[in-house]
Design a protein around this motif. Sequence first.
Motif, PDB file in Angstrom:
ATOM      1  N   ASP A 176      20.657  59.089  25.717  1.00  0.00           N
ATOM      2  CA  ASP A 176      19.210  58.605  25.276  1.00  0.00           C
ATOM      3  C   ASP A 176      18.065  59.549  25.236  1.00  0.00           C
ATOM      4  O   ASP A 176      17.542  59.756  24.365  1.00  0.00           O
ATOM      5  N   GLN A 177      18.229  60.714  26.523  1.00  0.00           N
ATOM      6  CA  GLN A 177      16.982  61.682  26.531  1.00  0.00           C
ATOM      7  C   GLN A 177      17.084  62.104  27.365  1.00  0.00           C
ATOM      8  O   GLN A 177      17.535  62.017  28.355  1.00  0.00           O
ATOM      9  N   ASN A 178      17.473  63.893  27.275  1.00  0.00           N
ATOM     10  CA  ASN A 178      17.658  64.765  28.111  1.00  0.00           C
ATOM     11  C   ASN A 178      16.703  65.762  28.070  1.00  0.00           C
ATOM     12  O   ASN A 178      16.868  66.161  27.275  1.00  0.00           O
ATOM     13  N   HIS A 179      15.547  66.067  28.602  1.00  0.00           N
ATOM     14  CA  HIS A 179      14.864  67.312  28.728  1.00  0.00           C
ATOM     15  C   HIS A 179      14.109  67.475  29.376  1.00  0.00           C
ATOM     16  O   HIS A 179      13.491  66.760  31.036  1.00  0.00           O
ATOM     17  N   ASN A 206      13.726  65.036  32.945  1.00  0.00           N
ATOM     18  CA  ASN A 206      14.368  63.339  32.423  1.00  0.00           C
ATOM     19  C   ASN A 206      15.690  63.058  31.618  1.00  0.00           C
ATOM     20  O   ASN A 206      15.418  63.803  30.662  1.00  0.00           O
TER      21      ASN A 206
END
Length: 440
Positions: free
Chosen positions: A38-41, A29
């Motif tokens: 904002d998000q990175n995993h 994601n």
Amino acid sequence: MDYKKLIDLALQQGFSDLEVYVSASTVTNISIYAGQIDQNHTHDEVSISIRGIYNGKMAYLSTSDGNEDYDYILNTLRQNAGSLTTNEEFEIFAGSEAYPEFEHNDGGFATISMADKVNLLLDLEKEIRAYDQRIILVPHCAYTEEIESKRIINSKGLDVQREKEYAYVVAQAVARENEQTTSAFEVEVKLHYTELDPIMMAQKIAKKVIRKLNADSLPSKTYPVVFENEAMADLFAVFTSFFSGEVAIKKLTPLLGKEGEKLFDEKLTIVDAPIVANSIVNEPFDDEGVACYRKEVVKAGVFNTLLHNLKSAKYFKTTSTGNGFRAGGAVSISGVNFYIEPGKKSFDELLEGIEEGLLVTELAGLHAGANPITGDFSAQSSGFLIKNGKIDRPVTLIVVSGNFLNLMSNIDAIGSDLKIFYTGIGSPSIRFSGLPVSGK
């Protein structure tokens, strides 16, 4: 976990049958906002569902631990079976004679760096904002990638598995003009990374949000209406429960006992298909191990069959249609690629001949405003006024009402623009001669 060893132990300890269902996925994601990550995993998910028949009762256990103790599993299943009071007959499926061909597609996602995926989103956000100065915000811009597999192995000799991978990009744009603010979403789903085109997607969503500006309502009356394919698929999705054998057992579908009857317009054919080109929901077998196959649930207006899993098939003394899929652990009934078959008219041809009508592109609040038992619906809608066979201006603040069964019994024309969405529900655009519209 050695599944075959677990099955052998279960049979030695008095289980008449045991089945293991394994679902595994790697999910990535990424989301950005205002040019920043904002998000990175990335995370892995494994779900192991085990069911066994002991003393005629079916017991269930779920775990995410691939090293779970065999004795704990079998003892728990025995205890669970002992607490059941149902007299229902249970079945673990031995396997179908043949399964449709299904090849794992290599989408190339694993070869693309995380930095490249982030840059794809940054380019998308930048292109959306640059398209028109009236676009003031891109509040949502995200990438999701999933590489998943499932395997079913049981004591009757069934051992089937499949793998697939895909990615989808979701973006939202907000535009403002003359004190009116509007927004638009777009979802692009692809089986191959190279097919994701941020510039093309940016233009698509930007055009979509800009053309909605300066919308107004319509006078209340009955209009010829064209449902664009996405809106039509949303409406169809609400009433797919009509075709469920599970719902039929509860006598909550108007189609109960009406197989072989002409219930719909002869232009209507509804298909459930296991494999469709470029679809991400393709399945060679359902979650009970039954082969999926193409079926015409409705053919030229004639209702042919409900969709069944093993339980509903046993109730109606028929065979499973390969539509038993897990939802929250339990096996429910759903279509695979469940769609309305396209016609031959282009989208422009659907508009031709309409002096004054409505093109519906979005439906809001459908689940609250629809009755999945009677087919009645009432939904806040938006779209475009049709004048003299052409799109005239954007329309908002209207409510479209009707009955799904009546609607699908009075089809004026079906378009050729079939699209199957990431939900597995598909439809072309469809024209109806008249539908009540509440406006101003």
